[in-house]
Design a protein around this motif. Structure first.
Motif, short mmCIF file in Angstrom:
data_model
loop_
_atom_site.label_atom_id
_atom_site.label_comp_id
_atom_site.label_asym_id
_atom_site.label_seq_id
_atom_site.Cartn_x
_atom_site.Cartn_y
_atom_site.Cartn_z
N LEU A 256 0.82 -1.20 0.00
CA LEU A 256 0.00 0.00 0.00
C LEU A 256 0.86 1.26 0.00
CD1 LEU A 256 -2.91 -1.06 2.32
CD2 LEU A 256 -2.70 -1.20 -0.15
N THR A 260 1.06 3.90 -2.99
CA THR A 260 0.76 5.30 -2.67
C THR A 260 1.87 6.21 -3.17
OG1 THR A 260 -0.39 4.57 -0.69
CG2 THR A 260 0.16 6.88 -0.81
N PRO A 299 1.83 9.06 16.34
CA PRO A 299 1.89 7.60 16.19
C PRO A 299 1.70 7.16 14.74
CG PRO A 299 -0.06 8.25 17.43
CD PRO A 299 0.73 9.48 17.19
N ILE A 301 -0.08 5.01 13.19
CA ILE A 301 -1.39 4.81 12.59
C ILE A 301 -2.04 6.15 12.22
CG2 ILE A 301 -2.62 4.67 14.78
CD1 ILE A 301 -3.96 2.15 13.01
N VAL A 302 -1.70 7.20 12.97
CA VAL A 302 -2.21 8.52 12.62
C VAL A 302 -1.54 8.99 11.33
CG1 VAL A 302 -2.50 10.90 13.38
CG2 VAL A 302 -2.68 9.04 15.02
N SER A 304 -0.85 7.11 8.97
CA SER A 304 -1.52 6.45 7.85
C SER A 304 -2.77 7.23 7.46
CB SER A 304 -1.84 5.00 8.18
OG SER A 304 -2.89 4.92 9.09
N ILE A 305 -3.40 7.92 8.43
CA ILE A 305 -4.53 8.77 8.07
C ILE A 305 -4.03 9.88 7.15
CG2 ILE A 305 -6.30 10.39 8.88
CD1 ILE A 305 -6.44 9.02 11.43
N GLY A 308 -3.06 8.50 3.76
CA GLY A 308 -4.26 8.18 3.00
C GLY A 308 -4.95 9.44 2.51
N GLY A 309 -5.02 10.45 3.39
CA GLY A 309 -5.64 11.71 3.01
C GLY A 309 -4.84 12.41 1.92
N LEU A 311 -2.97 10.95 -0.29
CA LEU A 311 -3.18 10.22 -1.55
C LEU A 311 -4.43 10.73 -2.26
CD1 LEU A 311 -2.42 7.77 -3.38
CD2 LEU A 311 -3.91 6.40 -1.96
N ILE A 312 -5.54 10.77 -1.51
CA ILE A 312 -6.79 11.22 -2.13
C ILE A 312 -6.74 12.70 -2.45
CG2 ILE A 312 -9.26 11.50 -1.78
CD1 ILE A 312 -9.24 8.97 -0.16
#
Lengths: 331, 327
Positions: A256, A260, A299, A301-302, A304-305, A308-309, A311-312
């Motif tokens: 991923l 990305t 952290p 996982i944040v 990754s937000i 992801g954001g 990317l979009i």
């Protein structure tokens, strides 16, 4: 043909439009992130810190280069992280026999190449969409790693094997980083300066037309899959050497972040366009963002937000701008 | 007989029965009705999600965010329940389904209105949704003792000897059969995926149908969020991590074409059951669970090779892209 195909990425337009190119846009964001990072944390602008940070994305970045070419040719490979895992497991077994570093490396590269070949043959011989094939082989390759290792760890790597992932070529320039720079140049040449590269664009733009103009589309795609597999094997060498151990979960979820990086770099996921320069900048953008966030204790996982954001958002921005620009008054 | 075996659903059903019988040879208990029911019950969530995914794949898209959607709605529902145990569970289920619907609609809008490829959109929202679970829960778990009794027990409650969880999946299957075969919207989804150009010229808005498909997929994922969390009586960040691949695998095995337009509810259900039987059979016949991943991978590869022959298309419409861009 060469003349006509020149600069397939940008329509013949004015300089102002070219300045609005994807690469320039990315460069601006990257520069902004760089400045924000150096303001946010006093530890950011330290050459050794930056060098350390590069370890976290260079292996992914290396894989992103051939994956970019594969995506430009309208294919995709979701099994890349699993190939890295299987190649790493193979290296673990070879290392267990007491073999030296060259042989271990060869095992990693060989298994990577073989996995790529399997993907490529499945896609080209059976004409199956690569997304399904590689969703399958993603489980298959990772699954084989699980079968072979279970919940154990392999760490019998010889001392000198550590150089690939931990060594420095000159001062704070790590072997991995220099290798990435060299490979980026190689792939730049391959994609932008050779017939092979031009054909990749031709196939991605219109496979049917490419086929009728005499390009062996199936063989070309097969070669690209093998290339991706081989580079995954290389990434496995670097990663395994850096960690000094192999678990079946190694490189989990990397597909991923690698995809990305590629998409962020302006490579059209539907094929046909994209540049190595774009991917090159995108890699640093992602690396700097994650490093900067890490420095201010965000952290993973944040992150990754945010990624992801990004990317979009980064894909959506030009679309929105274009929509806005094209909005003509009603007739 | 020959034509019957050429039908892929029949073939798949036969395969599942043979597989179950083979496992039954090793351990006779596997074939007990109660165990078979347990296997079905265990596969229910996969079936529901696969049916939602099927609609998305029918429209030539893919939804990689289903598992993250499930995790997020599951966490929200669980946290609501532990904070307000007095709120009736059906209300919570409704809230979960609604939240799932909204998450699915976000995917759908991005695909429909901005024309971003579905794989990019859902790759992004997958990380975002999963990350929000962490932000909400701060990485903490919601454990069984924090959930109300009704919250945990409803999916296990038996009606006519069958757990509610299994009933839910049966209802979803029935609705989906009706939807895909009888409803106009369902038929339009097939048309849009089979030949977007032709669909466009017949007045079907392909993008809108993709939005509908994503919304339904999201709604079902939201429903499954509750089902999953209550079934396992725990909610945490990594709930159902990687489950989206199983869901897509179930579709592919069931004969849903990734190129869109081809796929049936019964095929999809059988595909999910096939994976369910394998997942449940492995521990029974003493195969290490480490084999599970490789086996489902191999099954996907074999299934797509089998699909490939029936799907191969001869022609290609050259102006397809132009026609799609013009709307």
């Amino acid at each position: 043909m060469e003349k006509i195909m020149h600069k397939p990425l940008l329509p013949r337009v004015s300089l102002s439009y070219r300045l609005l190119s994807w690469e320039f846009f990315l460069l601006l964001i990257t520069a902004a992130v760089f400045v924000i990072n150096s303001l946010a944390s006093p530890y950011f602008l330290d050459p050794w810190n930056l060098s350390d940070a590069s370890f976290n994305f260079v292996e992914k970045a290396i894989v992103a280069l051939p994956v970019a070419m594969l995506i430009i040719s309208r294919e995709i490979d979701l099994s890349i992280a699993s190939i890295i895992a299987l190649a790493s497991v193979a290296m673990g077994f070879v290392a267990q026999t007491g073999a030296g570093s060259p042989l271990i490396m060869l095992a990693g590269l060989g298994v990577g190449l073989l996995c790529g070949l399997i993907n490529g043959l499945l896609v080209t011989r059976f004409q199956i969409p690569s997304i399904v094939v590689t969703i399958g082989t993603m489980s298959l390759f990772r699954g084989i790693s699980y079968i072979l290792l279970g919940d154990t760890v392999m760490k019998d790597y010889p001392q000198d094997f550590a150089y690939f992932g931990q060594g420095y070529v000159y001062a704070m320039f790590s072997f991995e980083f220099v290798l990435f720079l060299v490979l980026a140049l190689v792939f730049y040449g391959l994609l932008h300066k050779t017939n092979f590269g031009r054909r990749t664009y031709a196939i991605g733009n219109n496979p049917t037309a490419a086929f009728y103009s005499g390009i062996n589309v199936a063989r070309h795609r097969l070669i690209l899959f093998v290339l991706v597999g081989l580079v995954c094997g290389l990434a496995a060498v670097l990663l395994t050497s850096r960690l000094g151990s192999t678990r079946p979960t190694i490189a989990l979820g990397w597909e991923l972040s690698i995809i990305t990086m590629v998409v962020l770099g302006g490579v059209n996921i539907m094929g046909g366009s994209g540049t190595i320069a774009g991917v090159f900048i995108a890699v640093f953008l992602m690396g700097l963002v994650t490093f900067g966030l890490g420095l201010i204790n965000v952290p993973g996982i944040v992150m990754s937000i945010i990624i992801g954001g990004m990317l979009i958002g980064v894909i959506a921005t030009p679309v929105l701008l274009k929509k806005f620009r094209n909005r003509k008054p009603a007739p | 007989m020959k034509t019957l075996l050429q039908n892929r659903e029949v073939l798949l059903a036969v395969l599942i029965v043979v597989l179950a019988l083979m496992v039954g040879l090793v351990t006779h208990d596997f074939l007990l009705p109660s165990n078979l029911l347990a296997v079905y019950n265990d596969t229910s969530i996969l079936i529901i999600l696969a049916l939602g995914q099927m609609l998305v794949i029918l429209t030539r898209c893919i939804d990689l965010s289903v598992a993250a959607n499930l995790a997020l709605t599951g966490m929200v529902v669980a946290m609501l329940n532990s904070a307000y145990p007095e709120v009736a569970v059906p209300l919570l289920v409704l809230a979960g389904a609604l939240l799932g619907l909204i998450l699915g609609m976000i995917n759908g809008v991005l695909v429909w209105k901005l024309g971003i490829p579905a794989i990019v959109v859902t790759l992004g929202t997958m990380s975002i949704y999963r990350g929000i679970v962490f932000l909400l829960s701060d990485g903490a778990w919601v454990n069984a003792h924090e959930m109300s009794g009704a919250f945990v027990s409803i999916p296990r409650t038996e009606l006519l000897g069958i757990p509610v969880l299994a009933w839910v999946s049966v209802i979803v299957i029935a609705v989906m059969v009706h939807f895909t075969r009888q409803r106009r919207l369902g038929r339009e989804i097939y048309a849009a995926g089979n030949n977007p150009t032709a669909a466009f010229y017949t007045g079907i808005q392909v993008g809108r149908l993709q939005f509908v498909a994503f919304s339904i997929s999201g709604l079902l994922a939201g429903l499954c969020g509750y089902l999953w969390v209550s079934r396992y009586a725990v909610a945490y960040v990594d709930v159902a991590a990687g489950f989206e691949l199983q869901v897509i695998a179930a579709c592919v095995i069931g004969g849903v074409s990734i190129m869109g337009g081809i796929g049936t509810v019964q095929g999809c259900v059988l595909g999910a059951l096939f994976l369910g039987v394998i997942n449940n059979a492995l521990p029974v016949i003493g195969v290490s669970p480490f084999w599970q991943m490789a086996i489902s991978g191999a099954v996907i590869v074999i299934a797509v090779i089998a699909n490939a022959k029936s799907e191969r298309k001869t022609g290609r419409i050259i102006l397809k892209k132009a026609a799609l861009q013009s709307h």
